[in-house]
Design a protein around this motif. Structure first.
Motif, short mmCIF file in Angstrom:
data_model
loop_
_atom_site.label_atom_id
_atom_site.label_comp_id
_atom_site.label_asym_id
_atom_site.label_seq_id
_atom_site.Cartn_x
_atom_site.Cartn_y
_atom_site.Cartn_z
N LEU A 72 -9.36 -4.47 5.04
CA LEU A 72 -8.63 -3.20 4.52
C LEU A 72 -8.79 -2.91 3.08
CD1 LEU A 72 -5.31 -3.53 6.53
CD2 LEU A 72 -7.28 -1.94 7.14
N ARG A 91 -7.23 -8.42 4.02
CA ARG A 91 -7.86 -7.86 2.94
C ARG A 91 -9.30 -7.64 3.02
NH1 ARG A 91 -4.87 -11.14 -1.74
NH2 ARG A 91 -5.21 -12.73 -0.06
N PRO A 112 -4.68 -3.87 -1.50
CA PRO A 112 -3.62 -2.71 -1.37
C PRO A 112 -3.29 -1.95 -2.58
CG PRO A 112 -2.72 -4.98 -1.42
CD PRO A 112 -4.29 -5.33 -1.57
N THR A 135 -6.09 0.87 -2.54
CA THR A 135 -5.34 1.80 -1.62
C THR A 135 -4.28 2.66 -2.26
OG1 THR A 135 -6.58 0.17 -0.17
CG2 THR A 135 -5.04 2.24 0.91
N ASN A 136 -3.36 2.01 -2.75
CA ASN A 136 -2.02 2.86 -3.32
C ASN A 136 -2.48 3.95 -3.99
OD1 ASN A 136 0.53 2.94 -5.30
ND2 ASN A 136 1.07 2.59 -3.01
N GLY A 154 -5.19 5.41 -4.44
CA GLY A 154 -6.02 6.29 -3.69
C GLY A 154 -4.86 7.25 -3.14
N LEU A 155 -3.90 6.75 -2.25
CA LEU A 155 -2.78 7.57 -1.56
C LEU A 155 -2.07 8.26 -2.52
CD1 LEU A 155 -1.78 4.69 0.97
CD2 LEU A 155 -3.00 6.82 1.60
N VAL A 185 0.05 6.33 7.29
CA VAL A 185 -0.79 5.10 6.77
C VAL A 185 -0.76 4.09 7.77
CG1 VAL A 185 -1.42 3.36 5.02
CG2 VAL A 185 -0.91 5.97 4.69
N THR A 221 0.67 -1.35 0.14
CA THR A 221 -0.12 -0.10 0.03
C THR A 221 0.91 1.11 0.01
OG1 THR A 221 -1.92 -1.09 1.06
CG2 THR A 221 -1.82 1.19 1.19
N THR A 277 -3.62 2.34 10.11
CA THR A 277 -4.13 0.99 9.59
C THR A 277 -4.08 0.05 10.69
OG1 THR A 277 -3.18 1.45 7.32
CG2 THR A 277 -3.66 -0.74 8.10
#
Length: 192
Positions: A45, A42, A48, A51-52, A54-55, A22, A10, A26
């Motif tokens: 959360l 998973r 990944p 999520t990466n 989005g980050l 993060v 992530t 998390t």
């Protein structure tokens, strides 16, 4: 996939401060959910990779941050581009306005000096980005737009609309990038 593996995927390519933030959030989320960290996370959360992505929309990558901060770890010293945008270019425009009486050059000086004043208290990396963007917009408006308009042969009545659209697009793009930079700098400065 356990929590450590999920976090590694992530936070790939993100700056250390962002990755630390993060990871803390998390692990707190997993603890609140009562989910063991060695179990497959998973389900709690999510993916990944998603999520990466989005980050990366929220924060700059480590490489982008290094490029923006020009020359190392959050450099705060002297920078040629900042002096060019904040002092040299306004001085040239002021000289041109006084010599020729061009109102547009005087207006360009006013915009640039207002930009210098409004960005005075920003982080050095953000200050440089804002001043350079303003310098490029003023230079484009004063020197680029008349040449483009003459080349196209379009009626001059459309020039204000065209320039307004360019400014709105540039401001929108810059505001999005500045928000990413601001969030990244806050995370990096909070990692101490």
């Amino acid at each position: 996939m356990n929590a450590q593996q999920w976090l590694e995927r992530t936070t790939r390519d993100l700056p250390a401060g962002v990755a630390g933030r993060v990871e803390r959030e998390t692990r707190a989320h997993l603890q609140d959910a009562g989910w063991p960290e060695d179990a497959d996370v998973r389900a709690v959360l999510g993916d990944p990779e998603a999520t990466n992505e989005g980050l990366r929309r929220l924060y700059l990558t480590a490489k982008e941050l290094e490029e923006v901060t020009t020359g190392g770890s959050l450099r705060t010293g002297w920078n040629l581009s900042e002096w060019l945008a904040g002092l040299v270019f306004p001085a040239i425009l002021l000289w041109e306005a006084l010599r020729s009486g061009a109102l547009s050059s005087g207006l360009g000086v006013a915009v640039l000096l207002a930009g210098v004043a409004l960005t005075w208290d920003l982080h050095p990396a953000r200050r440089r980005q804002w001043r350079l963007m303003l310098m490029l917009l003023v230079a484009g408006w004063l020197y680029g737009l008349p040449g483009v308009w003459e080349y196209t042969g379009w009626p001059m009545v459309y020039a204000p609309l065209f320039s307004t659209l360019i400014v709105v697009y540039a401001a929108h793009s810059h505001l999005r990038r500045d928000a990413r930079l601001r969030r990244t700098l806050q995370a990096e400065e909070g990692r101490a």
